[in-house]
Design an enzyme around this catalytic site. Structure first.
Site, PDB file in Angstrom:
ATOM      1  N   ASP A 140     -17.968 -11.136  48.380  1.00 20.61           N
ATOM      2  CA  ASP A 140     -19.423 -11.098  48.417  1.00 20.61           C
ATOM      3  C   ASP A 140     -19.847  -9.949  49.322  1.00 20.61           C
ATOM      4  OD1 ASP A 140     -19.128 -13.404  47.004  1.00 20.61           O
ATOM      5  OD2 ASP A 140     -20.314 -14.668  48.343  1.00 20.61           O
ATOM      6  N   SER A 147     -17.706  -8.154  57.537  1.00 19.91           N
ATOM      7  CA  SER A 147     -17.105  -6.856  57.823  1.00 19.91           C
ATOM      8  C   SER A 147     -17.254  -5.963  56.602  1.00 19.91           C
ATOM      9  CB  SER A 147     -15.643  -7.017  58.228  1.00 19.91           C
ATOM     10  OG  SER A 147     -15.163  -5.811  58.768  1.00 19.91           O
ATOM     11  N   HIS A 175     -10.528 -11.201  47.742  1.00 22.87           N
ATOM     12  CA  HIS A 175      -9.583 -11.490  46.673  1.00 22.87           C
ATOM     13  C   HIS A 175      -9.129 -10.191  46.019  1.00 22.87           C
ATOM     14  CE1 HIS A 175     -10.735 -15.914  46.429  1.00 22.87           C
ATOM     15  NE2 HIS A 175     -11.677 -15.401  47.213  1.00 22.87           N
TER      16      HIS A 175
END
Length: 406
Positions: free
Chosen positions: A188, A375, A264
């Site tokens: 995200d 981050s 991911h």
């Protein structure tokens, strides 16, 4: 005598004379001498002497109004600058970034952000009392706009500490992975910039670049590479491109504190090498990225490199303030923000061994790692010239959504 002196002074004023008579001058001198003597006398208990304090002392007695005025003025100036930038953006005008000077960057890097991040990491692992969990997490949810309906466990009492809450898992159906496109978002976040890599420079945000070689470091040993390296005389960009007719692309995704903190695999690829750069832990929000050139090269980061069906592929997790902890699920030897590592060095680990000649295969959408807070993820990969990003700068994106395709 005083009365006559006073009359003499009045007569002088009435007569329009610009000089004073000597009696008035004498009284003025005597008065000043008397007040000066009072200022030199020590203060006695119970006696107030504010009327004789110099102006300098009065300002020292009131530092708060001065600080508030200074800070308020600076904040007002910054708000005006932001307002001006928004107006120019609405008019379609490009705003040149204002880069920090060398001393400003050095001053920022001197702040012990690594130590502070380690302290925050330990604080995040402290178990909260059962009764305190809901108010603490609710405040965080309200502040950063967290969507808890997507969490696999919505009950806030389930998370024993802040670290568990940051690394919460999602419901399986919350992030369907797009199967129609070859590269999907690993996390995200917000798209900061994307496009082709030209002249071995990568765009950090629009108008601000960083060196590709400084970011990734020198090429790994040839035995770790799944493909033959290019000539050392070529530019660093050309050394990464393994197939004729291909281009090098990049995409930068910023994870805010309220975003899902795991990342991911963005495609089907094989990871052959890991490089860990200990470094600073400066903020990586878009405002800082516009201000500090080569911000991502200063910060601690973990670079994973390998190959996919079109050639070179890399994913880099960049640390930030309070995000010193970067975890890669299959790499137990990785320890980030450790005091034993010094800035300016890097540590290599090859996943190509005698027992495993290829490396670690990853499937698109497979869990790869996690941050303890928001981050940045940087993708740099090789692809044919007809690869197209399906993005626009500044858009919000979620893990599993399409980045681009052929």
């Amino acid at each position: 005598m005083a009365a006559s002196g006073g009359r003499a002074c009045v007569r002088s004023l009435r007569g329009g004379v610009l000089w004073r008579s000597s009696p008035c001058h004498y009284e003025s001198t005597a008065t000043r001498h008397f007040l000066g003597t009072l200022q030199k006398l020590p203060l006695q208990a119970g006696v107030r002497n504010f009327h004789t304090a110099p102006v300098r002392s009065l300002f020292l007695l009131r530092p708060v109004p001065i600080l508030l005025a200074t800070g308020g003025g600076y904040a007002g100036y910054r708000q005006y600058e932001k307002y001006r930038e928004r107006k120019l953006e609405k008019l379609g005008l490009e705003i040149p970034p204002k880069l920090a000077s060398h001393w400003e960057v050095s001053l920022y890097k001197s702040v012990p952000t690594r130590l502070l991040s380690r302290a925050c990491g330990r604080l995040n692992q402290v178990e909260l009392p059962y009764w305190l969990r809901r108010p603490v997490y609710s405040l965080y949810i309200w502040t950063f706009g967290v969507n808890m309906t997507e969490a696999a466990v919505e009950d806030l009492h389930h998370y024993r500490n802040l670290s568990e809450f940051f690394r919460r898992k999602l419901k399986p159906q919350a992030r369907p992975v797009c199967g129609l496109h070859c590269v999907t978002s690993p996390s995200d976040g917000k798209i900061l910039t994307f496009g082709q890599v030209k002249n071995s420079e990568v765009e950090q945000v629009k108008g601000v670049t960083y060196s590709l070689e400084s970011f990734l470091g020198p090429r790994a040993n040839t035995e770790d590479l799944p493909f033959p390296p290019a000539s050392s005389s070529d530019s660093f960009r050309n050394q990464l491109v393994t197939r004729e007719g291909n281009e090098l692309y990049h995409c930068v995704i910023y994870l805010a504190p309220g975003d899902y903190h795991c990342f991911h695999s963005p495609t089907d690829w094989t990871i052959s090498h890991r490089r860990h750069f200990p470094g600073s832990l400066m903020s990586v929000n878009p405002g800082m990225a516009r201000w500090i050139k080569e911000l991502f090269c200063h910060n601690e980061r973990v670079v994973l490199t390998g190959d996919w069906k079109h050639g070179f592929f890399s994913l880099t997790a960049v640390g930030a303030t309070n995000v010193g902890s970067i975890r890669i699920h299959f790499d137990r030897d990785l320890h980030t923000n450790s005091p034993r590592y010094s800035k300016g060095s890097y540590n290599d680990l090859s996943f190509v061994t005698h027992a495993n000649k290829e490396g670690i295969p990853m499937r698109k959408g497979e869990p790869l790692g996690e941050f303890n807070l928001g981050s940045t993820i940087v993708l740099i990969f090789e692809a044919p010239k007809d690869f197209n990003f399906r993005l626009k700068a500044g858009q919000k994106i979620r893990f599993g959504e399409a980045l681009g395709s052929l």
